[in-house]
Design an enzyme around this catalytic site. Structure first.
Site, PDB file in Angstrom:
ATOM      1  N   ARG A 153       0.896  -1.103   0.039  1.00 51.56           N
ATOM      2  CA  ARG A 153       0.009   0.103  -0.005  1.00 51.56           C
ATOM      3  C   ARG A 153       0.871   1.292   0.128  1.00 51.56           C
ATOM      4  NH1 ARG A 153      -3.912   0.797   4.811  1.00 51.56           N
ATOM      5  NH2 ARG A 153      -2.208   0.202   5.973  1.00 51.56           N
ATOM      6  N   SER A 211       7.395  -4.685   7.194  1.00 48.37           N
ATOM      7  CA  SER A 211       7.140  -5.716   8.392  1.00 48.37           C
ATOM      8  C   SER A 211       7.906  -6.901   8.498  1.00 48.37           C
ATOM      9  CB  SER A 211       5.568  -6.184   8.473  1.00 48.37           C
ATOM     10  OG  SER A 211       4.990  -4.958   8.214  1.00 48.37           O
ATOM     11  N   ASP A 243       5.332  -2.931  11.502  1.00 49.10           N
ATOM     12  CA  ASP A 243       4.091  -2.914  11.619  1.00 49.10           C
ATOM     13  C   ASP A 243       3.500  -2.843  13.145  1.00 49.10           C
ATOM     14  OD1 ASP A 243       4.527  -5.393  11.714  1.00 49.10           O
ATOM     15  OD2 ASP A 243       2.999  -6.246  10.853  1.00 49.10           O
TER      16      ASP A 243
END
Length: 902
Positions: free
Chosen positions: A524, A588, A642
């Site tokens: 994203r 992450s 994350d």
């Protein structure tokens, strides 16, 4: 004349549909806990939970009490793939003094007969499980227990009502010093109703059979009901056979408008006036008597036999069902009728014979009609339970009336099909339902008990005691300390990586920020606008891009070029290509950071395998890819995990949030640690967020004692064998795979899917974690579980669905408990850091497992509370930790940087 006289016995389809509706209402009453005491249709649970599946085998005894004769059977069931069985039987007619004497005499008689049967068949040396068919209404709380509610069918034995008939039989058997109870500790001595036996016998030959029907001396029906509808029994998983005891339908007056004067007269002269009224309109025990009463009345009125009433017509019981059946054999004309009536000294004319034949037809036709209406109600309920528009099913059927009456079966079939046109019904005649059926129930109980043992053995390693969980918590605490200490950090499995995030939001953050989020199969790009002051708010715009497998597992250069291509598309889309915005990069994967904008990849997880990345600085790789494209420039301020983003997002809402937890595809925790405890970073003042990377906990073998063979199989088949062992027991990416391995094992043992491992079950990754969440949902009936399994190409029975649900439950519960034990170690450490007796703290949480699984979050919270009783932990759901969190970290870093400059 006869038609006019018996007009009320002729029932139209509208009347039958009305009877069907009334019976459905009675069924619902009988199933409800509050309404059952006043229900006439008792809907008795039988504790028969499964139909035969064809794998039953062994040798069984069956005792059958309930008809005109006591029967003993020896049943051999062969597991030869042909579902064959062998039946040896012997009949014993009980004397009248036994069936109307006292209980001790009755059960002594049964034990005598069984003893004789075993002697005759040379079975005395064997220990055989016994199924006891007892064809009277009993209340059961177990398969091997039954309290007699009331005698029916001319039986009137004293001292048995309201007592457990199985105990009485066992007592009598013990007196005989005969060994009937099965060897070992599994007591599967089953008490079976003949109706259930009929269903089970036919169910052995036809797997669609889920209804049993008796129409003989007595009448009754049973069927497989969904457990969730049976209030009288705990639990709502699976199905159980319900013995309706429908003979009492109408005892509350519900059928008074359909009962004729003859029905009332017959009832008054019976052994149990006011009871079993439906049975008295249907069963062969009463139909002959009903015909006699009608003929008597018609003769008295001068409509038959020239008005001459013979002694036979005045004597109760002279006309039996066998006479009625014989008189209705139309092919033989009137000869049977004439012969029977002459034997009764009635000397009929031809008109008399025609009229009597017509009376017999109307009486037996009404019986078939009423039986069809009640059966149609059961079939409709089954179809509605299954939520089907059209249903295919089989009714197992037995009883003298059905077998011997020349027209009965044909009439019944025709009317049932007319009343329920959306059910394709096959009627299957039972072969010795009460004998073979009792053996079948016992065989199925035997199979289920053996299965239960094996399933329990497979799932036992997933049941973690409180002591085991405490041990996990203590080991996690030890590993956390190793990761923080300079001399042990290099060899520590829990890496305790410093993030250089030294503060949480204070509300003064503001500006426009870009965030990138790479951590799974999607990538994203976000634009985040943060406002401070009274109108404090966070606005986000984002776009999602897929990462193809060939890029996830290609070269590092290809991966970062793809990421930059996605950023370019987004900047173009938002019209901000020229602005040099501060950027937070959520990455992450385990990274070793030397500063907030430097992150060296320790190792890929979650299915990524891009080459030339491990040991490299991911921020440099991103900058180089931006330079190669040469279209725009960005200020990369922070590389973010994350988990840290999750903590920061919740910290923006709640200043007490100092822990971040991810329980989704992966599993990880971060928390604010005192600088003085972080030996690998210079300085003792303040705090820094530590990314524990706890997924590697146990890679040194410290939790091998709780790893199962299934965990080892999943690990060996993964992209990184021997790594991330704790994550492989707790994260969504692997739970479905653990379930698949267990299902394969249980199928190999013949406990699931008929022992057939389907192609789809062989495929790795077929069992996604979302299926676990769906299957374990409390709101989901087993029918829907079966549909989910069918989507996966697994053709499951109802029993299979229960086992699959149980397996999913065991795996996800263990995951939540292990996660809770790890988190308890962190909150306890925080409490000790602060030097307080009691700690209040908030944990920011994200991840699909926590959010979507129906039980994971509850079990996790309960485990933390149990293992860290001095900590009051609040769990706060994070809202987009990896996107909004990355922007907030960037904003906090900018704020702290500006303060530092000042």
């Amino acid at each position: 004349q006869v038609d006019r006289y018996l007009y009320h016995m002729r029932l139209s389809d509208d009347v039958l549909l009305d009877v069907m509706t009334r019976f459905q209402a009675e069924m619902v009453k009988g199933l409800g806990r509050d309404t059952n005491p006043t229900a006439t249709v008792k809907m008795l649970p039988t504790f028969v939970r499964s139909l035969p599946d064809g794998s039953e085998k062994g040798e069984f005894l069956a005792a059958d009490l309930g008809g005109s004769q006591f029967r003993a059977h020896q049943v051999k069931v062969f597991d030869d793939g042909k579902q064959s069985s062998q039946l040896e039987s012997k009949f014993y007619p009980p004397p009248k003094e036994v069936i109307q004497g006292n209980g001790a005499e009755l059960f002594d008689y049964v034990a005598d007969c069984l003893s004789d049967f075993m002697e005759t068949n040379n079975l005395k040396h064997k220990k055989l499980p016994l199924g006891f068919t007892f064809s009277f209404p009993c209340k059961q709380t177990r398969l091997d227990e039954g309290v007699l509610l009331a005698w029916t069918k001319h039986f009137k034995v004293r001292g048995v009502q309201d007592t457990d008939v199985v105990s009485s039989l066992r007592k009598a058997l013990r007196k005989h010093k005969a060994s009937f109870v099965p060897a070992g500790d599994v007591d599967v001595l089953a008490l079976v109703n003949d109706t259930v036996g009929t269903m089970m016998t036919c169910g052995y030959d036809d797997q669609h059979c889920e209804v049993g029907l008796i129409i003989g001396t007595g009448t009754n029906a049973c069927y497989m009901e969904e457990m969730r509808h049976i209030d009288l029994v705990e639990g709502d998983e699976g199905r159980m056979c319900i013995n309706t005891e429908w003979g009492a339908f109408g005892d509350d007056g519900a059928l008074d408008d359909l009962r004729t004067e003859f029905d009332r007269e017959l009832d008054l002269g019976s052994l149990n006036p006011g009871k079993q009224l439906f049975e008295k309109m249907i069963s062969s025990l009463y139909l002959g008597e009903l015909v006699r009463l009608i003929l008597l009345k018609m003769t008295k009125k001068g409509l038959l036999f020239n008005g001459k009433v013979s002694t036979a017509l005045l004597t109760k019981g002279t006309i039996e069902m066998k006479h009625v059946s014989a008189m209705e054999k139309y092919k033989e004309g009137l000869s049977n009728t004439k012969e029977i009536l002459t034997e009764l000294n009635l000397f009929p004319s031809e008109e008399d014979c025609i009229a009597v034949q017509q009376v017999c037809t109307i009486v037996s036709f009404r019986s078939a009609n009423l039986c069809a209406a009640a059966l149609a109600a059961i079939l409709t309920r089954l179809r509605e339970n299954k939520k089907l528009l059209r249903m295919r099913t089989t009714v197992g059927i037995d009883g003298g009336l059905y077998r011997t009456h020349p027209q009965y079966a044909k009439r019944l079939h025709k009317v049932v099909r007319r009343l329920v046109p959306n059910c394709d019904v096959r009627f299957l005649l039972s072969v010795s339902g009460s004998g073979k059926g009792a053996a079948m129930v016992t065989a199925v109980a035997y199979r289920l008990a053996a299965q239960r043992k094996k399933i329990d053995a497979a799932l036992a390693p997933f049941l973690l005691s409180l002591d085991t969980l405490r041990e996990v918590k203590n080991k996690m605490r030890t590993e956390l300390e190793y990761g923080l200490k300079r001399e042990t950090q290099a060899s520590a499995t829990v890496k305790m990586l410093p993030t250089y995030v030294c503060g949480t939001p204070d509300g003064t953050e503001k500006g426009k920020f870009l965030a990138l989020d790479l951590g799974g199969t999607n990538f994203r790009v976000l634009l985040v606008k943060i406002r401070s002051g009274r109108r404090r708010s966070v606005q986000m715009y984002n776009k999602i891009f897929a990462i193809p497998l060939e890029i996830m597992q290609g070269t590092g250069e290809e991966l970062f070029d793809h990421i930059v291509q996605c950023i370019a598309d987004f900047l173009e889309y938002m019209g901000i290509k020229g602005a040099r915005l501060p950027l937070g990069f959520t990455f992450s994967f385990p990274c070793r950071q030397a500063s907030i904008d430097k992150g060296t990849l320790v190792g890929w997880t979650k299915g990524f395998k891009a080459t030339d990345c491990e040991g490299e600085d991911v921020v440099d790789m991103l900058r180089e890819a931006i330079r190669r494209r040469n279209e725009f420039d960005l200020d990369i301020v922070a590389v973010v995990n994350d988990t840290v983003g999750t903590m920061m997002t919740c910290g923006y809402e709640d200043p007490n949030c100092e822990i971040g937890l991810i329980a989704g595809t992966g599993s990880n925790v971060c928390y604010m640690e005192d600088m003085k405890n972080i030996e690998i970073v210079e300085g003792n003042e303040g705090k820094m967020c530590i990314n524990t990377e706890w997924g590697g906990f146990g890679d040194n073998g410290c939790i091998d004692n709780i790893r199962t063979k299934y965990d080892k199989e999943v690990d060996e088949g993964s992209l990184n064998p021997g790594k991330q062992r704790y994550e492989k027991m707790t994260s969504g990416m692997y739970l479905g795979e653990i379930v698949r391995q267990i299902l394969i094992d249980l199928t190999k043992q013949g406990l699931l899917f008929r022992g057939q491992i389907s192609e789809s079950l062989r495929k790795r990754g077929i069992f996604e974690t979302k299926f676990l969440s769906q299957i374990e949902s409390d709101r989901l009936a087993l029918l829907q579980v079966r549909r989910i399994l069918q989507q996966l190409g697994l053709d499951s029975t109802c029993d299979d669905s229960i086992i699959v649900k149980e397996v999913c439950g065991a795996v996800s519960k263990r995951a939540a408990q292990l996660c809770g034990a790890g988190l308890a170690a962190i909150v306890e450490k925080k409490r000790e850091n602060r030097g307080v007796e009691h700690l209040q703290i908030t944990v920011g949480v994200d991840g699909t497992l926590y959010k979507l699984h129906p039980h994971f979050s509850r079990v996790l919270r309960e485990t933390v509370k149990e293992l860290a009783p001095q900590c009051d932990v609040t769990f706060m759901l994070s809202e987009d930790g990896s996107g909004k969190g990355a922007a907030l970290i960037t904003a906090v870093a900018k704020r702290l940087h500006n303060i530092g400059q000042k």
